[in-house]
Design an enzyme around this catalytic site. Structure first.
Site, mmCIF file in Angstrom:
data_model
loop_
_atom_site.group_PDB
_atom_site.id
_atom_site.type_symbol
_atom_site.label_atom_id
_atom_site.label_comp_id
_atom_site.label_asym_id
_atom_site.label_seq_id
_atom_site.Cartn_x
_atom_site.Cartn_y
_atom_site.Cartn_z
ATOM 1 N N GLY A 14 -9.934 -1.158 1.421
ATOM 2 C CA GLY A 14 -9.443 0.025 0.699
ATOM 3 C C GLY A 14 -8.838 -0.370 -0.634
ATOM 4 N NE ARG A 75 -11.767 -0.532 4.968
ATOM 5 C CZ ARG A 75 -11.173 0.578 4.519
ATOM 6 N NH1 ARG A 75 -11.869 1.672 4.356
ATOM 7 N NH2 ARG A 75 -9.897 0.583 4.226
ATOM 8 C CG ASP A 106 -5.343 -7.269 8.248
ATOM 9 O OD1 ASP A 106 -6.048 -6.367 7.745
ATOM 10 O OD2 ASP A 106 -4.623 -7.089 9.247
ATOM 11 C CB THR A 129 -3.820 -3.216 1.787
ATOM 12 O OG1 THR A 129 -3.595 -2.069 2.634
ATOM 13 C CG2 THR A 129 -2.908 -4.316 2.270
ATOM 14 C CG ASP A 131 -2.438 0.564 5.295
ATOM 15 O OD1 ASP A 131 -2.227 1.598 4.649
ATOM 16 O OD2 ASP A 131 -3.364 0.449 6.123
ATOM 17 C CG ASP A 133 -1.654 -3.609 7.190
ATOM 18 O OD1 ASP A 133 -1.901 -4.012 6.038
ATOM 19 O OD2 ASP A 133 -2.519 -3.122 7.931
ATOM 20 N NE ARG A 175 -7.576 0.674 9.063
ATOM 21 C CZ ARG A 175 -8.564 0.801 8.198
ATOM 22 N NH1 ARG A 175 -9.539 1.627 8.426
ATOM 23 N NH2 ARG A 175 -8.568 0.094 7.085
HETATM 24 O O1 F6P Z 1 -6.121 0.356 4.603
HETATM 25 C C1 F6P Z 1 -5.742 1.292 3.684
HETATM 26 C C2 F6P Z 1 -6.045 2.685 4.153
HETATM 27 O O2 F6P Z 1 -5.746 3.546 3.091
HETATM 28 C C3 F6P Z 1 -5.348 3.111 5.434
HETATM 29 O O3 F6P Z 1 -4.025 3.504 5.242
HETATM 30 C C4 F6P Z 1 -6.225 4.220 5.897
HETATM 31 O O4 F6P Z 1 -6.118 4.394 7.275
HETATM 32 C C5 F6P Z 1 -7.593 3.751 5.509
HETATM 33 O O5 F6P Z 1 -7.430 2.850 4.450
HETATM 34 C C6 F6P Z 1 -8.537 4.836 5.109
HETATM 35 O O6 F6P Z 1 -9.781 4.294 4.897
HETATM 36 P P1 F6P Z 1 -10.998 5.043 4.213
HETATM 37 O O7 F6P Z 1 -10.706 5.126 2.744
HETATM 38 O O8 F6P Z 1 -12.156 4.196 4.515
HETATM 39 O O9 F6P Z 1 -11.055 6.421 4.809
#
Ligand code: F6P
Length: 329
Positions: A14, A75, A106, A129, A131, A133, A175
């Site tokens: 992301g 991804r 990660d 990121t 997050d 995390d 997430r």
């Molecule tokens: O990992 C970052 C993040 O924004 C999370 O907080 C979220 O769950 C996810 O990516 C959303 O992913 P996507 O943009 O693929 O919907």
């Protein structure tokens, strides 16, 4: 003989505000130190398809303030396979790129570590990121900006919540982790926070709403981390509403707006420092590390460790929400 290093940089997973500032720092620092710089497009997919371009200083002009990533991101499923990583390594060899900087989360680092292990390509990870995390760093690039974006939105929601005496459930991103939710909840004076690390206890939430807090008097906010199930807040709000039919409950899902926007000063400076430190680490012959921020210093952590270990929420901050939102006479 001093062999010129050819350093590739990519963004993966992301996107996060500040990724562009990190790309700029890697490119400029590589060139400053006499290396060649290469931008790899669309994350690991670009490595596999060979979507790679030589970068010069001017290729990263005027991007430090921009959200998103000029390199695009993805991804990559194919990179999770050994065959995909072999293709990637072959492409790197073809161009002569001998080391890589990966800006991502990660999941991206797990791929980076395998590439380094299987093909001997030195890799440095920069945690990017929203997050936050990732084990081994107090902050990831984009987290601070994302939290501020969430705060700005919730401040606005609070105006309307209080005008109508409504209880709002606001869903923020995260997430597997509640870092965004927890920080945002404290900073907005939320009544409660629900994070993926703690099992949701609707009964406890109900008791709190019934005994300690009365949204009918001044409105209120419950911050909910999406926890890998975007939109789960509708269900949670519905359950609470069933037990409190007299409350006016509303839901707001902030979603991807938290990922965009101009990075704040913290993320720009962190990204600039980490971008430069990544190039230094490669020049110092590091093979498989991630950069982190610890007590205001940039530190190096083995990729192995950041992938295996989990960063946990501060329990004192979780407790703080309860203490500060309880309205006793
Ligand atoms: O990992 C970052 C993040 O924004 C999370 O907080 C979220 O769950 C996810 O990516 C959303 O992913 P996507 O943009 O693929 O919907």
């Amino acid at each position: 003989m001093n062999v010129v290093k050819k350093i590739g940089v990519l963004t993966s997973g992301g996107d996060a505000p500040g990724m562009n500032a990190a790309i700029r720092a890697v490119v400029r620092s590589s060139i400053y130190n006499g290396c060649e710089s290469y931008g790899i497009y669309s994350g690991y997919d670009g490595l596999i398809t060979g979507n790679i371009k030589r970068f010069y200083s001017t290729d990263v002009s005027n991007i430090i303030q921009r959200g998103g990533t000029i390199l695009k991101t993805a991804r990559s499923k194919e990179f999770k396979t050994e065959a995909g990583r072999t293709k990637a390594a072959e492409n790197l060899k073809k161009i002569g790129i001998d080391s890589l900087v990966v800006i991502g989360g990660d999941g991206s680092f797990a791929g980076a570590r395998l590439l380094s292990q299987e093909h001997g390509i030195p890799v440095v990870g920069i945690p990017g990121t929203i997050d936050n995390d990732i084990y081994g760093t107090d902050a990831t690039i984009g987290y601070d900006t994302a939290v501020n974006t969430a705060i700005e939105s919730i401040d606005k929601i609070k105006d309307t919540a209080s005008a109508h005496n409504r209880l709002f459930f606001v869903e923020v991103m995260g997430r597997d982790a509640g870092f965004i939710a927890l920080r945002t909840a404290i900073a907005t004076g939320a009544e409660a926070v629900l994070v993926p690390e703690v099992e949701i206890d609707i009964e406890k939430l109900n008791k709190f709403i019934a005994n300690e807090y009365d949204p009918k008097k001044s409105g209120g906010i419950v911050v909910v981390a999406e926890g890998g199930e975007p939109g789960r807040t509708y269900k949670i709000a519905e359950e609470v509403g069933r037990l409190h039919p007299d409350y006016q409950i509303r839901v707001a899902v902030l979603g991807h707006m938290q990922r965009g926007g101009s990075p704040n000063q913290f993320d720009r400076v962190l990204a600039s420092m980490m971008g430069n430190a990544a190039v230094q680490a490669l020049l110092d012959d590091q093979k498989s590390i991630m950069l982190g921020l610890r007590e205001k210093q940039i530190v190096q952590i083995p990729l192995n460790k950041t992938i295996k270990l989990e960063k946990s929420l501060n329990p004192e901050l979780l407790e703080l929400i309860t203490v500060l939102s309880t309205q006793r006479k």
